[in-house]
Design an enzyme around this catalytic site. Structure first.
Site, PDB file in Angstrom:
ATOM      1  CB  CYS A 111      13.257   8.209   8.239  1.00  0.00           C
ATOM      2  SG  CYS A 111      14.240   7.269   7.296  1.00  0.00           S
TER       3      CYS A 111
ATOM      4  CE  LYS B 290      -1.631   3.061   1.889  1.00  0.00           C
ATOM      5  NZ  LYS B 290      -1.587   4.332   1.260  1.00  0.00           N
TER       6      LYS B 290
ATOM      7  CD  GLU C 189      10.322  13.154  11.591  1.00  0.00           C
ATOM      8  OE1 GLU C 189       9.156  12.566  11.435  1.00  0.00           O
ATOM      9  OE2 GLU C 189      11.246  12.013  10.916  1.00  0.00           O
TER      10      GLU C 189
ATOM     11  CD  GLU D  56      12.375   4.329   8.765  1.00  0.00           C
ATOM     12  OE1 GLU D  56      12.409   5.424   9.821  1.00  0.00           O
ATOM     13  OE2 GLU D  56      12.657   4.348   7.492  1.00  0.00           O
TER      14      GLU D  56
HETATM   15  P1  NAI Z   1       1.706   8.769   7.396  1.00  0.00           P
HETATM   16  O1  NAI Z   1       2.329   8.012   8.462  1.00  0.00           O
HETATM   17  O2  NAI Z   1       0.188   8.981   7.720  1.00  0.00           O
HETATM   18  O3  NAI Z   1       2.045   8.173   6.145  1.00  0.00           O
HETATM   19  C1  NAI Z   1       2.758   7.096   5.964  1.00  0.00           C
HETATM   20  C2  NAI Z   1       1.829   5.708   5.115  1.00  0.00           C
HETATM   21  O4  NAI Z   1       0.927   5.508   6.171  1.00  0.00           O
HETATM   22  C3  NAI Z   1       1.215   6.090   3.884  1.00  0.00           C
HETATM   23  O5  NAI Z   1       1.424   4.994   3.037  1.00  0.00           O
HETATM   24  C4  NAI Z   1      -0.220   6.354   4.316  1.00  0.00           C
HETATM   25  O6  NAI Z   1      -1.213   6.009   3.380  1.00  0.00           O
HETATM   26  C5  NAI Z   1      -0.384   5.278   5.387  1.00  0.00           C
HETATM   27  N1  NAI Z   1      -1.393   5.531   6.536  1.00  0.00           N
HETATM   28  C6  NAI Z   1      -1.953   6.620   6.767  1.00  0.00           C
HETATM   29  N2  NAI Z   1      -2.802   6.553   7.735  1.00  0.00           N
HETATM   30  C7  NAI Z   1      -3.044   5.068   7.811  1.00  0.00           C
HETATM   31  C8  NAI Z   1      -3.828   4.161   8.739  1.00  0.00           C
HETATM   32  N3  NAI Z   1      -4.696   4.669   9.342  1.00  0.00           N
HETATM   33  N4  NAI Z   1      -3.643   2.974   8.502  1.00  0.00           N
HETATM   34  C9  NAI Z   1      -2.452   2.242   7.912  1.00  0.00           C
HETATM   35  N5  NAI Z   1      -1.828   3.328   6.994  1.00  0.00           N
HETATM   36  C10 NAI Z   1      -1.995   4.550   7.080  1.00  0.00           C
HETATM   37  O7  NAI Z   1       2.356  10.383   7.254  1.00  0.00           O
HETATM   38  P2  NAI Z   1       1.977  11.602   6.601  1.00  0.00           P
HETATM   39  O8  NAI Z   1       0.758  12.027   6.984  1.00  0.00           O
HETATM   40  O9  NAI Z   1       1.960  11.403   4.915  1.00  0.00           O
HETATM   41  O10 NAI Z   1       3.278  12.576   6.867  1.00  0.00           O
HETATM   42  C11 NAI Z   1       3.178  13.132   8.127  1.00  0.00           C
HETATM   43  C12 NAI Z   1       4.490  13.185   8.935  1.00  0.00           C
HETATM   44  O11 NAI Z   1       4.815  11.817   9.139  1.00  0.00           O
HETATM   45  C13 NAI Z   1       5.378  13.780   8.222  1.00  0.00           C
HETATM   46  O12 NAI Z   1       5.453  15.053   8.126  1.00  0.00           O
HETATM   47  C14 NAI Z   1       6.822  13.150   8.699  1.00  0.00           C
HETATM   48  O13 NAI Z   1       6.977  13.787   9.849  1.00  0.00           O
HETATM   49  C15 NAI Z   1       6.154  11.757   9.056  1.00  0.00           C
HETATM   50  N6  NAI Z   1       6.505  10.917   8.031  1.00  0.00           N
HETATM   51  C16 NAI Z   1       7.977   9.932   8.397  1.00  0.00           C
HETATM   52  C17 NAI Z   1       8.309   9.275   7.431  1.00  0.00           C
HETATM   53  C18 NAI Z   1       9.554   8.648   7.646  1.00  0.00           C
HETATM   54  O14 NAI Z   1      10.686   8.336   6.688  1.00  0.00           O
HETATM   55  N7  NAI Z   1      10.136   7.876   8.849  1.00  0.00           N
HETATM   56  C19 NAI Z   1       7.652   9.159   6.067  1.00  0.00           C
HETATM   57  C20 NAI Z   1       6.634   9.835   5.825  1.00  0.00           C
HETATM   58  C21 NAI Z   1       6.074  10.674   6.915  1.00  0.00           C
END
Ligand code: NAI
Ligand code: MG
Length: 495
Positions: free
Chosen positions: A298, A189, A397, A264
């Site tokens: 990250c 996904k 972050e 992660e």
């Molecule tokens: P997110 O954590 O919501 O999205 C990451 C993934 O999780 C995407 O594929 C999204 O579709 C999925 N997702 C979202 N809600 C979900 C749920 N309820 N159940 C299962 N999967 C779900 O992150 P978002 O909102 O795009 O970004 C927000 C913040 O997250 C960023 O500002 C950053 O700080 C952090 N982030 C950190 C990352 C890393 O590499 N550690 C990567 C992306 C975001």
């Protein structure tokens, strides 16, 4: 650093379809309800294609297809045959590097040079795990007389992969290649903001001979398709990269089904610069580690901790570099591209503005390239100084091109500040003193410590993962592949 727009002209050489379908059981399929999600090019803010808005029904189709492949064509392959297919896919990804880089650049806004690196890294994951697939051994264990005990490594079955938008192709490779090498079948996904290379690479896998169902990709919103994947009873392991909040939701859903997860979740990684450091090496690496992928990494080195006696000198060099940085369209290959979307841009700017209002000093800021589209999601790279380590801007972050500089007086204080956040993903230590290198490396709470170098996003051979709120479980390296297996113990009494 105001380089001129690269050779690649805005009109990408490879045409992009107006709609991307899901990839399930080796077929391109639309979501059942017919709903789609618009895909935006962050460089322009314009919609350039659409993906499917899927939910529980499509996730269920994908899980069933993966189960059939696991018990069928994929499951019947030997480890060597799996490895050969992964190696073949690695080569095919490189053959498609131009097309895939253009897609990644368009989808995420990252500069073409970085998009090309990401596609090469994706290929490298398949190359690495292609070679590793038949080298994952079990053990025999001495036990009771007349008994032979085998500890056999077995795949989980169907694994779920929730991929973020910051390094879509790399993280797809990191997680899917390791899972496949270990014998699992995958349901992916990708993030709604950047699905395209996951879809395209999975189609290429089919084209080079992967059985249908070994890899399935379902697009949609996190709260719909992502939540359905986390909750699906047929998913035996979930690997998730993303925010701490969503990571907790995924882990909760998995806990209800007693399924393991690898999380992660990002960080607030320190770059710790002592006065004796080789500044020629340190300064460019520190700048690169926060501007790469516009700070949406990250492992971004988002705090620079500087020994007080060298503070002004290091800040002068950092300021000079930040002032010269230029942000522009991905395809123009400036120092930085835009961030992923306007929501992310507002989040970053809001955090910076709040810090400035609290008296944090703006030390330097890059500029926007002439002619950058007005509706692009641009954030100027920003260097902040005189930051109290207790301030939110120094602990939370930001996930943008923002570096905060903090002075320290001695090793003990450097360690206290370095460890003073909830995160513990990566750290960089810059010093020529060998004993101090080791003392620091042991004292820092982080999954990876780099000394006199820094590995934002690299190091496929190096075990990677977090401590504290940065998550748990390890990816990359052999350790990453082991995580996609469990041990079955077989005790045979034969007299
Ligand atoms: P997110 O954590 O919501 O999205 C990451 C993934 O999780 C995407 O594929 C999204 O579709 C999925 N997702 C979202 N809600 C979900 C749920 N309820 N159940 C299962 N999967 C779900 O992150 P978002 O909102 O795009 O970004 C927000 C913040 O997250 C960023 O500002 C950053 O700080 C952090 N982030 C950190 C990352 C890393 O590499 N550690 C990567 C992306 C975001
Ligand atoms: Mg996008």
């Amino acid at each position: 650093m105001d380089r001129h727009p690269a050779q690649i002209e805005p009109a990408a050489r490879h045409a992009v379809p107006t709609e991307f379908l899901n990839f399930i059981d080796g077929c391109q399929v639309p979501a059942s309800g017919g709903a789609t999600v618009e895909v935006i090019d962050p460089s322009t803010g314009e919609v350039f294609t659409r993906i499917q808005r899927s939910g529980a029904a499509e996730i269920d189709d994908a899980v069933r297809a993966a189960q059939r492949a696991f018990h069928g064509a994929w499951g019947k392959l030997t480890a060597t045959e799996r490895g050969r297919l992964l190696s073949r896919l690695a080569a095919a990804i490189l053959e498609h590097q131009d097309e895939l880089s253009e897609l990644e650049c368009r989808d995420t806004g990252k500069p073409m040079v970085q998009a090309r690196n990401d596609i090469a890294a994706c290929a490298r994951y398949f190359e690495y795990y292609g070679g590793a697939a038949d080298k994952l051994h079990g053990e025999t264990i001495p036990y009771a007389a007349g008994t032979t005990v085998l500890a056999v490594r077995v795949p989980h079955g169907v694994t779920g992969h929730i991929i973020p938008w910051n390094y879509p192709a790399q993280i797809y490779g990191r997680s899917v290649a390791a899972a496949l090498a270990a014998g699992n079948c995958c349901v992916v996904k990708p993030a709604e903001d950047a699905c395209l290379t996951s879809l395209r690479v999975s189609q290429i896998a089919l084209d080079v001979g992967f059985p249908a169902g070994a890899i399935n990709v379902v697009c949609g919103l996190g709260s719909e398709a992502g939540a359905a994947l986390s909750a699906h009873p047929g998913i035996a392991h979930i690997s998730f990269t993303g925010s701490t909040a969503t990571g907790a939701l995924v882990a909760e859903a998995a806990a209800r089904r007693h399924v393991p997860v690898t999380l992660e979740l990002g960080g607030k990684s320190p770059q710790i610069v002592f006065a004796d450091a080789d500044m020629e090496q340190a300064i460019p690496t520190i700048v690169n580690a926060i501007i790469q992928s516009a700070g949406q990494t990250c492992t971004a080195g988002s705090r620079v901790l500087i020994e007080r006696s060298a503070f002004d000198a290091v800040m002068a060099r950092l300021t000079e570099r930040f002032d010269a940085l230029v942000v522009g369209r991905g395809q123009d290959d400036r120092d930085l591209g835009p961030v992923i979307n306007h929501r992310q841009r507002q989040k970053i700017m809001g955090m910076v503005d709040a810090a400035l209002a609290d008296g944090v000093k703006l030390a330097a800021r890059g500029r926007l390239a002439d002619g950058a589209p007005a509706n692009g999601c641009y954030v100027l790279p920003t260097l902040l100084a005189e930051v109290d380590p207790a301030h939110a801007i120094a602990r939370e972050e930001i996930f943008g091109p923002v570096l905060v500089a903090i002075a320290f007086d001695d090793e003990a204080q450097a360690i206290e500040i370095a460890n003073g956040t909830d995160y513990g993903l990566t750290a960089g230590v810059w010093t020529r003193d060998g004993a101090r290198q080791l003392r620091m490396a042991h004292a820092i709470e982080a999954g990876q410590v780099f000394v006199n170098n820094y590995g934002a996003g690299g190091g496929i051979e190096l075990p990677f993962g977090g401590m504290k709120h940065s998550g748990y479980g390890r990816e990359k390296a052999f350790e990453g592949m082991r995580g996609f297996t469990t041990i079955k113990t077989i005790a045979i009494k034969h007299g």
